[in-house]
Design an enzyme around this catalytic site. Structure first.
Site, PDB file in Angstrom:
ATOM      1  CE1 TYR A 164      -7.941  -6.153   1.299  1.00  0.00           C
ATOM      2  CE2 TYR A 164      -8.621  -7.128   3.373  1.00  0.00           C
ATOM      3  CZ  TYR A 164      -7.697  -7.016   2.343  1.00  0.00           C
ATOM      4  OH  TYR A 164      -6.550  -7.765   2.368  1.00  0.00           O
ATOM      5  CG  ASP A 188      -8.034   2.278   1.505  1.00  0.00           C
ATOM      6  OD1 ASP A 188      -8.206   1.149   2.009  1.00  0.00           O
ATOM      7  OD2 ASP A 188      -7.263   2.487   0.548  1.00  0.00           O
ATOM      8  CE  LYS A 223      -6.696  -2.634  -5.042  1.00  0.00           C
ATOM      9  NZ  LYS A 223      -6.570  -4.095  -5.176  1.00  0.00           N
TER      10      LYS A 223
HETATM   11  P1  KE4 Z   1      -2.805  -4.591  -0.907  1.00  0.00           P
HETATM   12  O1  KE4 Z   1      -2.100  -4.771   0.419  1.00  0.00           O
HETATM   13  O2  KE4 Z   1      -3.528  -5.854  -1.355  1.00  0.00           O
HETATM   14  O3  KE4 Z   1      -1.901  -4.013  -1.989  1.00  0.00           O
HETATM   15  O4  KE4 Z   1      -3.937  -3.479  -0.696  1.00  0.00           O
HETATM   16  C1  KE4 Z   1      -4.886  -3.654   0.318  1.00  0.00           C
HETATM   17  C2  KE4 Z   1      -6.099  -2.806  -0.016  1.00  0.00           C
HETATM   18  C3  KE4 Z   1      -6.299  -1.632   0.699  1.00  0.00           C
HETATM   19  N1  KE4 Z   1      -7.349  -0.832   0.426  1.00  0.00           N
HETATM   20  C4  KE4 Z   1      -8.236  -1.141  -0.553  1.00  0.00           C
HETATM   21  C5  KE4 Z   1      -9.372  -0.219  -0.823  1.00  0.00           C
HETATM   22  C6  KE4 Z   1      -8.071  -2.332  -1.313  1.00  0.00           C
HETATM   23  O5  KE4 Z   1      -8.958  -2.625  -2.293  1.00  0.00           O
HETATM   24  C7  KE4 Z   1      -6.994  -3.184  -1.028  1.00  0.00           C
HETATM   25  C8  KE4 Z   1      -6.780  -4.490  -1.767  1.00  0.00           C
HETATM   26  N2  KE4 Z   1      -7.884  -4.924  -2.566  1.00  0.00           N
HETATM   27  C9  KE4 Z   1      -7.987  -6.368  -2.770  1.00  0.00           C
HETATM   28  C10 KE4 Z   1      -9.128  -6.672  -3.732  1.00  0.00           C
HETATM   29  N3  KE4 Z   1     -10.348  -6.121  -3.357  1.00  0.00           N
HETATM   30  C11 KE4 Z   1      -6.712  -6.946  -3.265  1.00  0.00           C
HETATM   31  C12 KE4 Z   1      -6.823  -8.352  -3.824  1.00  0.00           C
HETATM   32  C13 KE4 Z   1      -6.184  -9.356  -2.893  1.00  0.00           C
HETATM   33  O6  KE4 Z   1      -6.388  -9.281  -1.650  1.00  0.00           O
HETATM   34  O7  KE4 Z   1      -5.482 -10.237  -3.431  1.00  0.00           O
END
Ligand code: KE4
Length: 430
Positions: A144, A239, A267
């Protein structure tokens, strides 16, 4: 435990917010329960609006590596806030932040701040396409990278949890430029390069996955990707939104010894405030506006409050590397305890861990090393386990396909309690 106030709050939220939440994975949909509404958090604990407290392994989905409300971070934000909250102009703090990121992540020569991981990955992909003049991107099933259109193809995290790998609204024209391969299956990538190599702008992956649960790359997998990208002049994007500053000061790439061309971050970089970033080789980054033609922008990029929260967090991690040694020790203790329970109960499950990231997969597979292995997980059994341990005051991610996180605020007592409640919950599931 009584969740009456959270239940009522959820019903009210449902009337004015889609699904009652501002991000789908928070909805507890895959664990067949209503979400818990959090009132405050401190150290290793979160406290809900019903007065319940929980040992927190969600850590706001990763950012809170130093625990919640770390005093230095809070004080820094409070102090900065009285000078104003946003200027929309360059500040010295942004340059200091860039220098610190470059110092911590050795493959990064130049970095651009954004406001989320999604912005970081969508911008990095546009940059890779602009730099190479190519259209295709290779991603991996189960990984993701945020909700950018190009990535919602066989994605992980919430998209996987909800079983809607290709989100409506993503056009076929967009989807056709995204090729998918299998994590830890280098041959699946070689096949794509053999067929499309000179049209592949980038390969993007979580170098250690968190969004299908924690899966560690096989020996040689990342090196193989590095060699393929070199051979075809494609951009290798790690990523590290989740693994950055989590697995080491320099993230997964430091631990695994492979340098990408671009890295995306999020994060932890914001210390709990909205920050993302992407950076890498100067030759590529200089293609970004206003130096180059690839456009990317953001009103609140480099926001002073977000910067000072992130800068304070990264400075603590950078100046106190023993934090990672302590995180490894206490995370290893958790792993040993849970594996002891699994063995004692002869319980079919696999505990994957690297550093302070972990996932307990409810599968009878001997190991979980691929997306196909992940899919053998019993999500109903996971849901029952989740609700058992929630009642015991342990808060893990409400989905089998996520990572858990240990923070520097977790105590030996927290870990011991977690191991005890893990045993009781597993026993009820037999
Ligand atoms: P954000 O746009 O949510 O800040 O980041 C996206 C993203 C990109 N790359 C990786 C490896 C990530 O884990 C994420 C976001 N992770 C999720 C949880 N696995 C965020 C939680 C959510 O969607 O509320």
């Amino acid at each position: 435990m009584n969740f009456n106030k959270s239940t009522a709050a959820y019903q009210e939220a449902l009337e004015c917010i889609p699904g009652g939440v501002n991000s789908p994975v928070r909805a507890f949909k895959s664990v067949d329960n209503d979400p818990v509404f959090i009132e405050k958090a401190l150290g290793s604990k979160v406290y809900d609006i019903d007065g319940n407290d929980f040992i927190d392994y969600v850590a706001s989905w990763g950012p809170m590596i130093l625990g919640h409300a770390r005093p230095e971070v809070i004080q820094a934000v409070q102090k900065m806030a009285v000078s104003g909250t946003s200027f929309g102009a360059p500040t010295l703090l942004e340059t200091r932040m860039a220098h610190l990121i470059i110092e911590m992540v050795s493959s990064i020569e130049s970095v651009r701040m954004v406001n989320s991981g999604t912005e970081a990955t969508m911008s990095a992909l546009r940059l890779a396409r602009g730099y190479t003049g190519r259209n295709l991107v290779v991603k991996f099933e189960g990984c993701y990278h945020g909700h950018g259109d190009s990535f919602l193809i066989k994605a992980g995290s919430g998209a996987l949890t909800f079983g809607t790998p290709n989100s409506p609204g993503v056009t076929p024209e967009t989807a056709k430029n995204t090729l998918t391969a299998s994590f830890n299956d280098l041959n699946s990538v070689e096949q794509l390069f053999n067929q499309y190599g000179n049209d592949i702008a980038a390969v993007i992956l979580e170098p250690v996955t968190g969004n299908m649960g924690v899966v560690v790359p096989d020996e040689g997998f990342l090196k193989g990707l590095r060699m393929l990208c070199n051979q075809y002049n494609s951009v290798l994007i790690f990523d590290e939104v989740m693994t950055g500053f989590r697995l080491a000061r320099g993230g997964a790439q430091e631990v695994l010894g492979i340098d990408p061309d671009l890295t995306t971050l999020g994060k932890i970089i914001g210390g709990g405030l909205p920050v993302g970033a992407f950076g890498g080789k100067k030759e590529i980054m200089e293609m970004l506006s206003p130096t180059g033609p690839v456009y990317q922008a953001g009103t609140l990029s480099g926001n002073p409050l977000a910067m000072i929260a992130g800068y304070t967090t990264l400075s603590i991690l950078n100046n106190q590397p023993d934090i990672y040694i302590e995180l490894e020790k206490i995370s290893q203790r958790l792993e040993e305890g849970i594996n002891y329970n699994l063995k004692k109960l002869n319980f079919p499950a696999v505990f994957n861990r690297i550093g302070s990231m972990f996932t307990l997969f409810f599968t009878d597979q001997a190991a979980v090393k691929s997306f196909n292995d992940v899919l053998t997980s019993d999500t109903n059994k996971f849901a029952r386990y989740f609700n058992e341990t929630l009642q015991d005051g342990i808060y893990i991610a409400p989905s089998q396909f996520e990572a858990g996180f240990v923070s520097s605020a977790h105590t030996e007592k927290d870990i011991q309690y977690t191991i005890e409640k893990n045993y009781e919950a597993l026993k009820k599931l037999l």
